[in-house]
Write a protein that holds these residues in place. Structure first.
Motif, mmCIF file in Angstrom:
data_model
loop_
_atom_site.group_PDB
_atom_site.id
_atom_site.type_symbol
_atom_site.label_atom_id
_atom_site.label_comp_id
_atom_site.label_asym_id
_atom_site.label_seq_id
_atom_site.Cartn_x
_atom_site.Cartn_y
_atom_site.Cartn_z
ATOM 1 N N LEU A 221 9.060 31.676 -2.228
ATOM 2 C CA LEU A 221 8.109 31.045 -1.325
ATOM 3 C C LEU A 221 8.715 30.846 0.057
ATOM 4 O O LEU A 221 8.032 31.026 1.077
ATOM 5 C CB LEU A 221 7.657 29.708 -1.915
ATOM 6 C CG LEU A 221 6.443 29.025 -1.276
ATOM 7 C CD1 LEU A 221 5.231 29.952 -1.236
ATOM 8 C CD2 LEU A 221 6.100 27.750 -2.039
ATOM 9 N N HIS B 69 6.463 23.847 -4.281
ATOM 10 C CA HIS B 69 6.005 23.734 -2.892
ATOM 11 C C HIS B 69 6.672 22.552 -2.189
ATOM 12 O O HIS B 69 7.051 22.660 -1.009
ATOM 13 C CB HIS B 69 4.480 23.568 -2.849
ATOM 14 C CG HIS B 69 3.706 24.822 -3.100
ATOM 15 N ND1 HIS B 69 3.640 25.429 -4.335
ATOM 16 C CD2 HIS B 69 2.937 25.585 -2.283
ATOM 17 C CE1 HIS B 69 2.866 26.498 -4.261
ATOM 18 N NE2 HIS B 69 2.426 26.620 -3.020
ATOM 19 N N ILE C 250 6.624 30.992 -9.638
ATOM 20 C CA ILE C 250 7.104 31.286 -8.285
ATOM 21 C C ILE C 250 8.319 30.418 -7.979
ATOM 22 O O ILE C 250 8.333 29.227 -8.267
ATOM 23 C CB ILE C 250 5.995 31.041 -7.235
ATOM 24 C CG1 ILE C 250 6.442 31.424 -5.831
ATOM 25 C CG2 ILE C 250 5.506 29.611 -7.252
ATOM 26 C CD1 ILE C 250 6.307 32.854 -5.513
ATOM 27 N N GLY D 32 0.835 29.252 0.559
ATOM 28 C CA GLY D 32 0.868 28.425 -0.640
ATOM 29 C C GLY D 32 -0.177 28.846 -1.643
ATOM 30 O O GLY D 32 -0.935 29.785 -1.433
ATOM 31 N N SER E 85 3.968 24.256 -10.011
ATOM 32 C CA SER E 85 3.740 24.891 -8.716
ATOM 33 C C SER E 85 3.898 23.885 -7.588
ATOM 34 O O SER E 85 4.552 24.167 -6.565
ATOM 35 C CB SER E 85 2.344 25.508 -8.688
ATOM 36 O OG SER E 85 2.055 26.079 -7.433
ATOM 37 N N ILE F 141 3.306 24.394 4.453
ATOM 38 C CA ILE F 141 3.382 24.868 3.073
ATOM 39 C C ILE F 141 2.161 24.337 2.325
ATOM 40 O O ILE F 141 1.871 23.149 2.331
ATOM 41 C CB ILE F 141 4.675 24.379 2.394
ATOM 42 C CG1 ILE F 141 5.906 24.859 3.165
ATOM 43 C CG2 ILE F 141 4.716 24.841 0.933
ATOM 44 C CD1 ILE F 141 6.053 26.371 3.263
ATOM 45 N N LEU G 108 -1.491 33.182 -3.175
ATOM 46 C CA LEU G 108 -0.346 33.910 -2.631
ATOM 47 C C LEU G 108 -0.680 35.357 -2.305
ATOM 48 O O LEU G 108 -0.166 35.901 -1.326
ATOM 49 C CB LEU G 108 0.836 33.828 -3.611
ATOM 50 C CG LEU G 108 1.402 32.415 -3.807
ATOM 51 C CD1 LEU G 108 2.413 32.403 -4.952
ATOM 52 C CD2 LEU G 108 2.031 31.890 -2.534
ATOM 53 N N THR H 155 -1.508 23.251 -1.663
ATOM 54 C CA THR H 155 -1.071 23.054 -3.035
ATOM 55 C C THR H 155 -1.608 21.708 -3.500
ATOM 56 O O THR H 155 -2.343 21.055 -2.765
ATOM 57 C CB THR H 155 0.466 23.117 -3.106
ATOM 58 O OG1 THR H 155 0.895 22.971 -4.462
ATOM 59 C CG2 THR H 155 1.115 22.019 -2.265
#
Length: 260
Positions: free
Chosen positions: A78, A114, A73, A61, A110, A90, A40, A93
């Protein structure tokens, strides 16, 4: 026209000659590129490259290696980053149980954030998966039950089970230079038998994984035709057919990227 769906152009690997690398990509008929954000804190550098070049877009991402950096996050945070006009996906991840640089619990946390953002913003979800095939398939099926989203398993080297289960969910798959490696027959078999023809795209994942016959060199987007040839050989297509199919599939998935 070829499309490189996954390039890592920011950072020291291309710091000295990025303009020349991009020029060589254009000379090799690479019509569009997606600069990938894996951390990020790198988003500003990644998005700056996209801002400076009409034919380059970007994602936002946190790679599973960096899930530990911001496991808390929020989807709203995001999403705010993803509103950048050049963001078209996105991620990257996912789940990586090989290195374990981030605890598994934080990787899951995480990744679910996402997925939520990709679903709410209707953007492709760019997934990394290593030694986590069953866990990834289970999670994708669980999350798809909460609402549809569009997964892309990038640089796919997983097995048949994940490929089949993800394909049933409508996932896309990206072939990288690995498909040209002599010892990667297991990867080629999955692309032949389990990856739908209308769901396959190509990438370099540069500066990594340079394809044969350039293996061992710093990879760059201009090497993408060699990846395409590897996929063509695997699928039994001509190179022209591979170019047409993967380009059409790319724009079906990344529908916010402008066509040349």
């Amino acid at each position: 026209m070829f499309i490189d769906s996954h390039v890592n152009l920011h950072g020291e690997d291309f710091a000295e000659d990025l303009d020349a690398v991009i020029a060589r990509a254009r000379e090799a008929n690479i019509g569009r590129m997606i600069a990938i954000c894996c951390k990020l804190t790198d988003f500003e550098a990644v998005s700056a490259i996209a801002e400076q070049h009409e034919d380059i877009y970007c994602s936002v991402g946190a790679h599973p290696h960096h899930a530990k950096d911001r496991p808390d996050i929020t989807a709203d945070e995001l999403m705010e980053m993803a509103r950048h006009p050049k963001v078209v996906g996105i991620g990257e991840t996912g789940l990586d149980f090989h290195y374990g640089y981030s605890p598994e619990a934080e990787q899951y946390q995480s990744l679910k954030t996402h997925i939520d953002v990709a679903r709410r913003m209707d953007l492709p979800l760019i997934l990394h998966c290593r030694e986590a095939d069953t866990a990834m398939a289970d999670l994708l099926e669980e999350e798809m039950g909460k609402g549809a989203f569009r997964p892309l398993l990038h640089c796919y080297t997983g097995g048949s089970e994940l490929a089949r289960r993800a394909a049933r969910l409508g996932a896309w798959f990206a072939a990288s230079g690995i498909i040209t490696f002599k010892k990667a027959e297991d990867v080629r078999q999955v692309f032949r038998e389990d990856v739908p023809d209308d769901k396959v795209i190509i990438e370099t994942d540069c500066p990594y994984l340079a394809p044969v016959p350039l293996r061992g060199r710093r990879c760059e987007p201009s090497f993408l035709p060699h990846v395409a040839q590897g996929l063509a050989d695997t699928k039994g297509w001509t190179l022209d057919e591979t170019e047409a199919r993967t380009t059409a599939n790319f724009f079906d998935l990344f529908d916010r990227v402008s066509r040349p």
